[in-house]
Design an enzyme around this catalytic site. Structure first.
Site, PDB file in Angstrom:
ATOM      1  N   CYS A   1      -6.926  -8.112   7.987  1.00  0.00           N
ATOM      2  CA  CYS A   1      -7.142  -9.507   7.595  1.00  0.00           C
ATOM      3  C   CYS A   1      -8.439 -10.001   8.239  1.00  0.00           C
ATOM      4  CB  CYS A   1      -5.964 -10.357   8.054  1.00  0.00           C
ATOM      5  SG  CYS A   1      -6.224 -12.119   7.783  1.00  0.00           S
TER       6      CYS A   1
ATOM      7  N   ASP B   1      -3.099  -5.622   7.573  1.00  0.00           N
ATOM      8  CA  ASP B   1      -2.250  -5.927   6.419  1.00  0.00           C
ATOM      9  C   ASP B   1      -1.710  -4.614   5.872  1.00  0.00           C
ATOM     10  OD1 ASP B   1      -2.564  -8.736   6.311  1.00  0.00           O
ATOM     11  OD2 ASP B   1      -4.506  -8.521   5.340  1.00  0.00           O
TER      12      ASP B   1
END
Lengths: 116, 116, 116, 116, 116, 116, 116, 116, 116, 116
Positions: free
Chosen positions: A31, A38
């Site tokens: 991210c 992520d």
């Protein structure tokens, strides 16, 4: 990201429209806001024209996202652009489904259709 | 592969369009690159014209792939070609779903429609 | 098989097209080749015209297949023919899903639509 | 059954077509043939016009079937008729799914569409 | 409720129609009749035009419903109105699925399509 | 409630300890506080001594609760007492699992063991 | 029923206690009261001593119940007795799980342990 | 939190040890660090002595956590302490299962046993 | 079969008893009676002593069964014997679960415990 | 790996033995042999003594494995060692479940018990 990693091989059945779906449930990127990883599943669906994507090269292409900071929407559209460019398919779709963050789950779906 | 193994019997209801689906979750062939076995489920769906495929002969036809080196895309299109030739159906579809390799799962779908 | 076992009752809402689905997961017949029993689920879907099929009589009709030697395709089309004749529906569909034999699973689907 | 139990409230968004689905998995009535209870799930789907059905009143309306002898087909069509009359929707659908009797499961689906 | 909490960012791929789905299974508001909490899952699906909704701001927007008394139908339409206003999408849909009350489960679905 | 409805038949294998489990997912009674129906699954497990409970009579015994106002805990213990008295088993257990009320689900489990 | 159909073969690993489980989800017999068929799953678990049961003969043994009228409890204990006699195992267990009748599901479990 | 909200009623079967399980999948409190809501399922299991907990009062007791800032471990132990004090059970267990935060899921289990 | 394919590496934590489970759902061998392939899942569980089995070598060891004719019971015990000999574990268990043949599913479980 | 990232807080209920389970389905490390990423779920279960592990610090501790080359067995035992050292629990268990490689799935389980 390195789209040049993507390799192709010749479609043996170019006269028939058929569909190839390749699901990678082990995709991870970072991210760009929080710097935290992520996790997602990337589904690729396409109707090949003259070329098919080579599986192992696709895997290595996906691995390049592992330490890259990039948003969900951009992951999805970038993969679609890179694969369309490499494979020149009749149709192609990318679906990215992301594990929950703050209790909230996101899915992004983008499609391409060649001009006829 | 031996398409000559495929046997047929006469369709008793040729005037009605109906669908037959035959699922084989125990298909295995060999990856031509690594020499390692691949495992998959082959789904056959068709609308018979004058002939139906005989189940046991279909099983023996599938068994011939057990030690053959062949790619996913070619397995799918080859089975479709062989069965279309043997059964001469109104419509036919082959779906091959393959167990994960390197964490990545592949499905190939090919269809045939007879000219009307 | 005894289609004369099928009883009907008058549809109370003949002016409205509505759907009735009746699922029997306890169907069994006998394979005419091996003499061994087959097990399946028979799904009946129809839009009644003036008549509805009576449930208990349908059950007894299905029971007549218990010791009859008959192929999957013929079970499906025979049940459709018998029920169309008895119920005279606007539309009707029979789906027969069979337990695996030799690791292979079969589903047969046949439909009927009354002329308008 | 007492359709007069059904209460409505004013739809706050009458200019937008939107869908409301209300599922009651605790419906029970009595089989008029055997006197034994039937158990089912009643699903109501509708696009409201000027009125929405009030949930608690709907629950009490359903409760009136608890000791009433009535067939599956008639339960479904009767509920549709009563609710259409009370709510005057743009579209409405009733799906009744019944627990197995004699190993056999039944689902009845009826729809209504207002004239435009 | 505070629609002003909703933040957006620029869509990087405005020339392609693609879909974003954001599922929040941890939504809670208060029933205006009983004063007791309601629990639901809010699913947002949209095709962005020039703007995308920022995830964290969406979460904070949803949190404002935590102690607000509001009916299911109004929650759904209000969220749709607020998000359409903030994001100006090509298409948008809100699906709210609510936990059972009195054994009865409700789902409300509302959609918006921009004029072309 | 009428325990006198319970019928038994002679256990044909009294020298062997074996277990019989009978699950009734269609149990309903009435909440004595609200007058509204409760729905549950009653599971009976026992090791017979000289008697087994007859299934149909058990069903009719359960049906007597349909319009009776009685709490979860008492349903469970009352059924255990009635069945122990009628069947005189070596061991017996009653598990009652109730559908959610106010979002909250209850299960009550009571056991009996004969003195040795 | 014909226990003489049961065939055995010599256990190749008699010095090691190991477990064999054989599940037959396609068992059917007839209810002696109603004359209607019952459907169930028979699970056999055992620790072999000097003999193992031959699978095909077990299947034919089970088929003999197809048109026999016999209660759940007796099916279970009879199969246990017949198999103990034929296989002389160290331990053996039979679990019979029956499809719902009148909404009620039954499971019977019986065990045997050889004297040491 | 207000333990004084908990009400009890007299156990009608004090001579038998039986178990009551009450599952609340709609529990919510607030994280004291972030101020954001937490969502969880609270399972209560106990063997009553002279008292049973009244369901509605338990629900209102749980509701008091809605806007309270408290850690997972303390929620679990506090509920156990309050319920042990109010119900004086023979045994009691609280299991709290929490929705993922940062992709990580937590479950806390605490038990109490009365001195004999 | 070639047990000499099995390779090991040194256990880095020999002072702690811990468990390693390795599941291979892609095992296939050949039925010595019919010559047809069998498909199964082989689960290996063990507590290492000084050695751990190397995963890739285990895979190649399993592949040697692909065209070998061998019964279920012998597959299970043979794998256990070969692995015990190669790895010299404190405890080891092999569970082989086989796909249905003639509608009947088999599972074989064998264990080893080192003398202490 | 940096065990110094692990933070603790004081257990508020040191006199009661209770269990905390923390599941991280988003763990990833690198295979030291192939350099390719591994994906797994790490489950931590423990009975705290005077300290509890702080969740966020645990997450950051796990993140340090993201680009580290380490075998399954060593990941599991290393995490156990680090957490035992930081938290000094009464009991602790680590379960690591890994996604399939070459079709083969591995789970490693290691436990610790404090001397009493």
């Amino acid at each position: 990201m390195k789209p040049e990693l993507l390799e192709t091989f010749e479609n043996q059945y170019p006269n028939r429209d058929y569909t190839i779906e390749i699901v990678n449930p082990e995709f991870t990127s970072v991210c760009p806001k929080t710097g935290l990883p992520d996790f997602g599943t990337i589904t690729l669906q396409y109707i090949p024209n003259k070329l098919c994507v080579e599986l192992k090269s696709l895997k290595y292409y996906y691995l390049e996202f592992r330490n890259a900071g990039i948003f969900y929407e951009n992951v999805t559209n970038k993969i679609l652009d890179d694969l369309v460019k490499a494979v020149k398919p009749k149709e192609m779709k990318i679906i990215s489904e992301w594990k929950a963050r703050g209790g909230i789950t996101t899915t992004v779906t983008a499609s391409y259709e060649a001009e006829k």
